[in-house]
Scaffold this motif. Structure first.
Motif, PDB file in Angstrom:
ATOM      1  N   ARG A 100     -20.431  -5.065  59.320  1.00 33.19           N
ATOM      2  CA  ARG A 100     -20.070  -5.216  57.913  1.00 33.19           C
ATOM      3  C   ARG A 100     -19.894  -3.839  57.283  1.00 33.19           C
ATOM      4  O   ARG A 100     -20.810  -3.017  57.309  1.00 33.19           O
ATOM      5  CB  ARG A 100     -21.156  -5.986  57.164  1.00 33.19           C
ATOM      6  N   LYS A 119     -28.980  -3.582  48.146  1.00 35.50           N
ATOM      7  CA  LYS A 119     -28.748  -4.601  49.173  1.00 35.50           C
ATOM      8  C   LYS A 119     -28.192  -3.970  50.445  1.00 35.50           C
ATOM      9  O   LYS A 119     -28.613  -4.315  51.561  1.00 35.50           O
ATOM     10  CB  LYS A 119     -27.786  -5.661  48.634  1.00 35.50           C
ATOM     11  N   VAL A 120     -27.249  -3.047  50.285  1.00 38.40           N
ATOM     12  CA  VAL A 120     -26.677  -2.363  51.454  1.00 38.40           C
ATOM     13  C   VAL A 120     -27.745  -1.528  52.155  1.00 38.40           C
ATOM     14  O   VAL A 120     -27.823  -1.498  53.390  1.00 38.40           O
ATOM     15  CB  VAL A 120     -25.491  -1.472  51.031  1.00 38.40           C
ATOM     16  N   ASP A 122     -31.025  -2.037  52.215  1.00 34.94           N
ATOM     17  CA  ASP A 122     -31.934  -2.942  52.934  1.00 34.94           C
ATOM     18  C   ASP A 122     -31.284  -3.443  54.219  1.00 34.94           C
ATOM     19  O   ASP A 122     -31.939  -3.527  55.269  1.00 34.94           O
ATOM     20  CB  ASP A 122     -32.308  -4.126  52.044  1.00 34.94           C
ATOM     21  N   ARG A 123     -29.999  -3.770  54.130  1.00 36.82           N
ATOM     22  CA  ARG A 123     -29.298  -4.277  55.314  1.00 36.82           C
ATOM     23  C   ARG A 123     -29.202  -3.211  56.400  1.00 36.82           C
ATOM     24  O   ARG A 123     -29.380  -3.502  57.590  1.00 36.82           O
ATOM     25  CB  ARG A 123     -27.899  -4.753  54.910  1.00 36.82           C
ATOM     26  N   ARG A 124     -28.955  -1.976  56.001  1.00 38.25           N
ATOM     27  CA  ARG A 124     -28.838  -0.906  56.995  1.00 38.25           C
ATOM     28  C   ARG A 124     -30.182  -0.614  57.665  1.00 38.25           C
ATOM     29  O   ARG A 124     -30.227  -0.296  58.859  1.00 38.25           O
ATOM     30  CB  ARG A 124     -28.276   0.355  56.335  1.00 38.25           C
ATOM     31  N   ILE A 126     -32.471  -2.861  58.217  1.00 40.72           N
ATOM     32  CA  ILE A 126     -32.655  -3.971  59.160  1.00 40.72           C
ATOM     33  C   ILE A 126     -31.794  -3.759  60.402  1.00 40.72           C
ATOM     34  O   ILE A 126     -32.234  -4.010  61.538  1.00 40.72           O
ATOM     35  CB  ILE A 126     -32.309  -5.310  58.480  1.00 40.72           C
ATOM     36  N   GLU A 127     -30.578  -3.283  60.207  1.00 42.49           N
ATOM     37  CA  GLU A 127     -29.691  -3.026  61.342  1.00 42.49           C
ATOM     38  C   GLU A 127     -30.288  -1.988  62.284  1.00 42.49           C
ATOM     39  O   GLU A 127     -30.210  -2.129  63.515  1.00 42.49           O
ATOM     40  CB  GLU A 127     -28.325  -2.560  60.834  1.00 42.49           C
TER      41      GLU A 127
END
Length: 212
Positions: A100, A119-120, A122-124, A126-127
């Protein structure tokens, strides 16, 4: 795959599995290779297909179940030969990773930008946790990946705080009291100074008039 194989050297790992037929022979998304042609299938021992031509691009008719496995074997960890059996499970399966890309934002004045940046971020994070868990790579090697959005969030919060401070003090009488509530003692002090100043000016004018 290397990490998963280390944890269980006697397992075979399925990358994809689906029914392959001449009417709809492409089930992958994305496809890592071109689906096999009739001659390739025949060379592999698939002798029950009929060669034909249709609008889907396939050159055979008939059904078969197509899969791709990953296996490492040797005399110590996987000594037996591979044996395949006909499966009753015809459910399509594919293992894939979806990348993404964050949105490119030129105007950061919208109040939705900061939550989106968070949000980005947090997502990174997790990635990177998933990357380290799957591959054994050290996520610290890629610290710049989330750091980019940490910097964006810090900068944007500082700008918002500065703007709020400017708006709060725009109409204040004294910057020393940003809330606008001046203590009575300070207010009376300025009133007294103003009255003394007016009195001195008046006295000076009268003195000049008497002098001349």
């Amino acid at each position: 795959f290397s990490k998963a194989w280390t944890n269980n050297k006697s397992s075979a790992f399925v990358e994809y599995s689906w029914d392959l037929d001449g009417k709809n022979f492409t089930k992958c998304d994305p496809c890592n290779t071109t689906p096999p042609a009739a001659q390739e299938l025949s060379n592999a021992g698939v002798d029950w297909l009929k060669t034909t031509r249709n609008n889907w691009g396939a050159n055979y008719s008939g059904k078969l179940h197509f899969t791709r496995l990953h296996i490492r074997y040797n005399r110590k960890t996987y000594p037996q030969d591979l044996a395949f059996i006909e499966t009753k499970n015809k459910e399509n399966f594919q293992c894939r990773y979806v990348l993404r890309n964050p949105a490119k934002i030129n105007d950061e004045s919208c109040d939705k930008v900061l939550p989106y940046y968070q949000k980005v971020l947090d997502r990174r994070n997790i990635e990177l946790d998933n990357l380290e868990d799957i591959t054994w790579w050290n996520k610290e090697w890629y610290s710049a990946y989330p750091k980019k959005y940490e910097n964006k969030i810090t900068r944007l919060k500082a700008q918002q705080n500065e703007k709020e401070y400017e708006d709060e003090n725009e109409n204040n009488f004294l910057p020393a009291f940003p809330s606008g509530n001046i203590p009575p003692m300070i207010l009376w002090f300025f009133v007294g100074v103003s009255l003394i100043g007016i009195s001195l000016i008046t006295f000076h004018k009268k003195w000049q008039a008497l002098k001349f």
